[in-house]
Write a protein that holds these residues in place. Structure first.
Motif, PDB file in Angstrom:
ATOM      1  N   TYR A  52       0.870  -1.401  -0.008  1.00  0.00           N
ATOM      2  CA  TYR A  52       0.048  -0.025  -0.044  1.00  0.00           C
ATOM      3  C   TYR A  52       0.903   0.972   0.264  1.00  0.00           C
ATOM      4  O   TYR A  52       1.857   1.152   0.279  1.00  0.00           O
ATOM      5  CB  TYR A  52      -0.258   0.068   0.917  1.00  0.00           C
ATOM      6  N   GLN A  88       1.253  -4.437   3.100  1.00  0.00           N
ATOM      7  CA  GLN A  88      -0.344  -4.296   3.229  1.00  0.00           C
ATOM      8  C   GLN A  88      -0.373  -5.611   4.547  1.00  0.00           C
ATOM      9  O   GLN A  88      -0.661  -6.842   4.081  1.00  0.00           O
ATOM     10  CB  GLN A  88      -1.069  -4.111   2.294  1.00  0.00           C
ATOM     11  N   GLY A 114       4.208   0.409   2.213  1.00  0.00           N
ATOM     12  CA  GLY A 114       4.661  -0.424   3.154  1.00  0.00           C
ATOM     13  C   GLY A 114       4.156  -1.561   2.379  1.00  0.00           C
ATOM     14  O   GLY A 114       3.453  -1.442   1.764  1.00  0.00           O
ATOM     15  N   GLN A 119       9.615  -3.513   2.069  1.00  0.00           N
ATOM     16  CA  GLN A 119      10.228  -2.900   2.739  1.00  0.00           C
ATOM     17  C   GLN A 119      11.236  -4.171   3.574  1.00  0.00           C
ATOM     18  O   GLN A 119      12.742  -2.953   3.524  1.00  0.00           O
ATOM     19  CB  GLN A 119       9.710  -3.324   4.025  1.00  0.00           C
ATOM     20  N   LEU A 157       2.747   4.306   0.585  1.00  0.00           N
ATOM     21  CA  LEU A 157       3.733   5.577   2.151  1.00  0.00           C
ATOM     22  C   LEU A 157       3.820   7.033   1.599  1.00  0.00           C
ATOM     23  O   LEU A 157       4.265   6.728  -0.108  1.00  0.00           O
ATOM     24  CB  LEU A 157       4.114   4.415   2.469  1.00  0.00           C
ATOM     25  N   ALA A 158       4.130   7.013   1.548  1.00  0.00           N
ATOM     26  CA  ALA A 158       4.458   8.893   1.434  1.00  0.00           C
ATOM     27  C   ALA A 158       6.210   8.443   0.897  1.00  0.00           C
ATOM     28  O   ALA A 158       7.141   8.225   2.180  1.00  0.00           O
ATOM     29  CB  ALA A 158       4.861   9.906   3.016  1.00  0.00           C
TER      30      ALA A 158
END
Length: 771
Positions: free
Chosen positions: A674, A683, A681, A727, A676-677
Motif C-alpha cells: 500500500y 499491506q 509499505g 520493505q 506510503l509517503a
C-alpha cells in the motif's frame, strides 16, 4: 456368469446386512442393573448391586442434565402437576413433590421410608403433613426453593425463620449455608459461598440413592417380564412420553405397574440410569437399542449422548449401521455425520462385506458426491464391480446408472486400460455400451472433459515463480510444479508441509504468470522468463495431471505479466497487466478451448497492473492494482465482457500485488503493498467483500508480509504462499492459512524454498503420487 474379479467371500464370514441392522438391536443380560426388582418365585431375574462395567463401555455424561431435571421439576410444581405432598401451615397448603423435598430433608426422607407420604399419585388427594407450630411460611418457602433450585436464599431478617425450618426438617446443607462465616478475605468468602449448581447436583445424587434403595418409588415399569421401580415425577421430568403418560388421563396414570412393549430390559435400565444421573454407559453392544429406546420414549438427553457416542466412536465397521439407524429414525445431523465419515474413508468402508448390501440407489448417491475421497478414481470403478458381482443377475440392470457416477476422465491411462479390459464383460448390461465408448474417449489426452474432480482428493499445487540461487549469486526462474501432499503438525507450534514433485514446466520457466483450472486441466498464461523488457511472454500452456502431458495452446494477443486470469462458464479472461515494464494494459482478451482462439472483449476503464480478480455467482470482480501513473488503488470493479466495468464499493485501503479468493458468499483480499509517503509499505490488513450488500469489512490481519504471493482455496480455507516484503526486499517461504469461520490466520509450514511471483491452484493429482 462372468469370471469374478474380486476375492470370493465365504457366506459364513458375512456380517449382518445393513437392512437387518435396525431390526436386530442386540439384547444383553439384564442381570445386575440398578433399580431392578428383586427376583420373585418363578419370575424375574434378580440384581442387588451394580454390575462391574465392561472395559469396552464408555461413560458419556450430560453436563446440563441436572439443571434440566430440576427446572422440569420446578415447572411441574408451578403447574401443580404430580404433587404428592401437601405441607399444611395455618390452613394454607404448600404443594410439593416429596422426592424433591427428600433430596434435602432427612425428615422428608423419613416420611418416605415410613410410608407417611406414599407418593401415590393414583390417590384422589396428595398426602397432607401438618406443620403448624413447627416452621413459618418464610422458612418453609426457603427450604422448598432450595430443594428445587439449589439456591440458599435468605435475607438477614429471615435467617432465624430459615434456620428454624432447616432445623425442624433437618436440612443440614441449607443450615450450613446460613451459618455466618467469619472470614475477612473477600476471596475466601467467595470460595465458601454455596454454588446453586453444586447443590442441585448433590440433590440429584440423593434422589438417585433413594431410587437405588427403592425408597418412595411409586411405579413399576415392566419390560419383557423384568420389573424396574421408579418415581413418576422423575420420569415425567426427563421424558415427554412419560410426562404425557402420567398426565393425560391414560390408564397408565393410575396403575402401579406399567408395561413397556418392545422395550428391551437393558435399554430401560440404561434410560433409568440416565434419568437419575445424567450419564450413560455405552458400547457398541448396547448403543443401538438405547438410541431406539431414547427416541421411542423421548428421553432427549439420553438420545443426545447416544448420538455423541455414535459420532465419536464411528469406524469403518460401524458407520453403515449408524447411517441406517439415522435414516430409519430421521436423525438428520447424525445421518450427515455418518455419510461424511463414509465418504472420507470410502476405500476402507467399501472393503467391509456389509458394504455390498447397500441398495443401488444409496450406492449411486454416495458415488455421485464430490466429497467422496479415494486414492484414485479407478477405486470407485472397482467398488461398482465388486457390488455387482455379489448378485450378478439381480444387480445387472443397475450397472449403467452406477457407472455414470464413475469419473473416468480423471483416471490415468494405465487405469483406463484396466477399466477397458474389465468393461468388456459388462457391455451386456443395458446402457453400458455408450459408457464404454466414453471410457475409450477418456484415454485421448487432448479430449477436454467437463468432469468435476472430487473435492477432498484435490491438493494445493505450486507452479513456477522465481527464487535466489543457493549461492546468492542471482535470481532464477523456476519450472517446478509441486503439490502439498500433507500438512503435518509437530511438537508445540511446529508445522510442516510435505511437498512432492508433480511435473516440470516445458521451457521456458516462468514467473509473474497467471493460472486457472478448467475440468482439472491446468492453464498457464504469460508471465516472464527472465528480467529484461523483452522477456515478457504471451504463450499459453495446458497441463493434464491425469496423463502428465503438456500442450502448447494459441498465444495471447499481447504479452502480459502481473495480470489476472479468471474462468467464467468455460471461457478464460486475461485481464490487464503490463506489456514491457513501462506500458500498462487496459485490454481484456478471452480464450475458448473449443476452437483454441483468443479475441478481445470490453477493455478496462484504465490500464491496470498488479490487481486481483475472482469469479463469484457468475460475475467477475477486479480489485486494487496500480494504474499507469503507478498509483496504488483501492477500487473494486464488476466486469462484464460486453458491458465493461461497473464500479462497486471501494476497499477500505489501497493495495496492489495482492490476492483475492472466494469462500462461501464473500470475496477476501490479502497481502500486497500500500502507498506510503515517498514509497510503499507491506499491506498486512485484510478485508472481505459482501456482493449482496456491496460492502467491505475488516478481517484478521496477516501475521507476515506477502507481496505477489500465490493463493488458492482448499477445503474452505484460503492459503497464501510465498511472495516477498517490499520493505525488506526478502522473499518469503511461509505458508499461511486463513479460516473464515474462526477469522484466524495460521502458519501451516513452509515451501521448499522462498519463492516470489509464484502461482497456485487446486488440482486432483494421480493416486499413485499420493501413496
Amino acid at each position: 456368469m462372468p469370471q469374478r474379479l474380486t476375492k470370493v467371500r465365504k457366506d459364513n464370514e458375512r456380517d449382518v446386512s445393513l437392512q437387518d441392522t435396525i431390526g436386530l438391536f442386540q439384547a444383553k443380560s439384564v442381570e445386575g442393573h440398578v433399580g431392578q426388582e428383586p427376583a420373585e418365585p418363578g419370575g424375574n431375574k434378580a440384581a442387588r448391586h451394580s454390575p462391574l462395567v465392561p472395559l469396552e463401555h464408555k461413560c458419556y455424561a450430560d453436563p446440563d442434565h441436572c439443571d434440566a431435571f430440576f427446572s422440569a421439576l420446578n415447572s411441574l410444581r408451578d403447574e401443580g402437576l404430580l404433587l404428592d405432598c401437601s405441607l399444611l401451615l395455618l390452613g394454607r397448603p404448600f404443594g410439593a413433590h416429596s422426592l424433591a423435598l427428600a433430596s434435602v430433608s432427612r425428615v422428608a426422607r423419613g416420611w418416605l421410608k415410613s410410608g407417611q407420604v406414599t407418593m401415590g399419585t393414583h390417590l384422589p388427594q396428595p398426602d397432607v403433613v401438618g406443620l403448624d407450630g413447627k416452621v413459618t411460611a418464610v422458612g418453609l418457602q426457603a427450604v422448598l426453593h432450595f430443594a428445587y433450585t439449589g439456591e440458599a436464599r435468605s435475607g438477614p431478617e429471615e435467617t432465624g425463620e430459615v434456620l428454624e425450618a432447616c432445623g425442624w426438617l433437618e436440612v443440614d446443607r441449607f443450615t450450613h449455608c446460613c451459618m455466618p462465616v467469619v472470614v475477612t478475605d473477600p476471596l475466601e468468602v467467595m470460595k465458601k459461598a454455596p454454588s446453586a449448581r453444586c447443590e442441585r447436583e448433590k440433590n440429584l445424587r440423593v434422589i438417585r440413592e433413594l431410587w437405588e434403595k427403592g425408597i418412595g418409588c411409586d411405579v413399576k415399569l415392566q419390560a419383557d417380564g423384568v420389573s424396574f421401580q421408579a418415581h413418576r415425577v422423575a420420569l415425567a421430568a426427563c421424558g415427554d412420553f412419560f410426562r404425557a403418560m402420567f398426565l393425560s388421563g391414560m390408564k397408565e396414570a393410575f396403575q402401579r405397574e406399567v408395561h413397556m412393549p418392545t422395550m428391551p430390559p437393558t435399554a430401560l435400565s440404561s434410560l433409568l440410569g440416565f434419568i437419575y444421573s445424567g450419564s450413560l454407559l455405552l458400547s457398541w453392544d448396547n448403543v443401538f437399542e438405547v438410541t431406539e429406546a431414547a427416541l421411542r420414549y423421548q428421553v432427549l438427553g439420553a438420545l443426545s449422548l447416544c448420538q455423541d457416542f455414535l459420532v465419536a466412536e464411528m469406524d469403518p465397521d460401524s458407520c453403515l449401521d449408524v447411517l441406517a439407524l439415522a435414516e430409519a429414525y430421521g436423525l438428520g445431523e447424525l445421518a450427515k455425520k455418518a455419510e461424511e465419515f463414509i465418504l472420507s474413508h470410502f476405500e476402507r468402508v467399501a472393503a467391509r462385506p456389509k458394504f455390498l448390501d447397500l441398495p443401488a440407489a444409496q450406492l449411486a448417491h454416495l458415488l455421485a458426491k464430490d466429497s467422496l475421497y479415494v486414492s484414485s478414481e479407478v477405486e470407485v470403478f472397482r467398488v461398482v464391480v465388486a457390488w455387482l458381482e455379489e448378485e450378478w443377475g439381480a444387480r445387472l440392470p443397475f450397472l449403467a446408472e452406477l457407472l455414470k457416477q464413475v469419473r473416468f476422465p480423471l483416471m490415468a491411462p494405465r487405469e483406463l486400460q484396466e477399466v477397458e479390459v474389465t468393461a468388456q464383460i459388462l457391455i451386456q448390461a443395458p446402457g453400458c455400451r455408450e459408457i464404454l465408448e466414453g471410457i475409450r474417449s477418456a484415454r485421448q489426452p487432448r479430449e477436454i472433459s467437463s468432469c468435476q474432480p472430487r473435492t477432498p482428493n484435490q491438493v494445493l499445487v505450486l507452479v513456477g515463480g522465481d527464487h535466489v540461487k543457493d549461492d546468492f549469486s542471482r535470481r532464477v526462474p523456476s519450472a517446478a510444479v509441486q503439490f502439498a501432499h500433507r500438512f503435518l503438525a509437530g511438537m508445540g507450534l511446529i508445522r510442516k508441509v510435505e511437498w512432492r514433485a508433480l511435473s516440470h514446466m516445458p521451457t521456458p520457466a516462468r514467473f509473474r504468470h497467471a493460472m486457472c483450472v478448467l475440468n482439472n486441466q491446468l492453464y498457464i498464461f504469460g508471465g516472464r522468463k527472465y528480467y529484461g523488457q523483452r522477456d515478457i511472454l504471451k504463450s499459453v500452456l495446458r497441463y493434464d495431471p491425469a496423463h502428465d502431458t503438456w500442450e502448447e495452446l494459441a498465444d495471447m494477443q499481447q504479452q502480459r505479466n502481473n495480470f489476472a486470469v479468471v474462468c467464467l462458464e468455460g471461457v478464460m479472461y486475461a485481464i490487464g497487466g503490463n506489456l514491457d515494464d513501462t506500458e500498462y494494459l487496459d485490454s481484456v482478451e478471452c480464450y475458448t478451448h473449443e476452437d483454441n482462439t483468443w479475441r478481445f472483449t470490453q477493455p478496462l476503464p484504465s490500464a491496470l497492473c498488479g490487481h486481483a480478480a475472482a469469479v463469484y455467482d457468475g460475475e467477475i470482480y477486479i480489485s486494487g492494482g496500480c494504474d499507469g501513473q503507478n498509483h496504488c488503488l483501492g477500487s473494486m470493479w464488476h466486469y462484464h465482457p460486453v458491458l465493461g466495468c461497473t464500479p462497486r464499493a471501494p476497499m477500505r485501503g489501497e493495495r496492489a500485488g495482492h490476492v483475492m479468493e472466494v469462500v462461501c458468499s464473500h470475496l477476501y483480499v490479502a497481502g500486497g503493498l500500500y502507498p506510503l509517503a515517498g514509497g510503499f509499505g507491506d499491506q498486512l490488513a485484510c478485508e472481505s467483500y459482501d456482493p449482496a450488500s456491496d460492502s467491505w469489512g475488516p478481517v484478521a490481519s496477516l501475521p507476515m508480509p506477502h507481496l505477489s504471493p500465490a493463493s488458492a482455496v482448499l477445503n474452505g480455507h484460503i492459503y497464501v504462499l510465498g511472495g516477498s516484503s517490499c520493505q525488506t526486499c526478502q522473499d518469503s517461504h511461509l505458508v499461511h492459512c486463513y479460516d473464515p469461520q474462526s477469522d484466524c490466520w495460521a502458519n501451516v509450514g513452509m515451501m521448499q524454498r522462498a519463492y516470489a511471483d509464484i502461482a497456485a491452484c487446486v488440482l486432483l493429482v494421480p493416486g499413485h503420487l499420493r501413496q
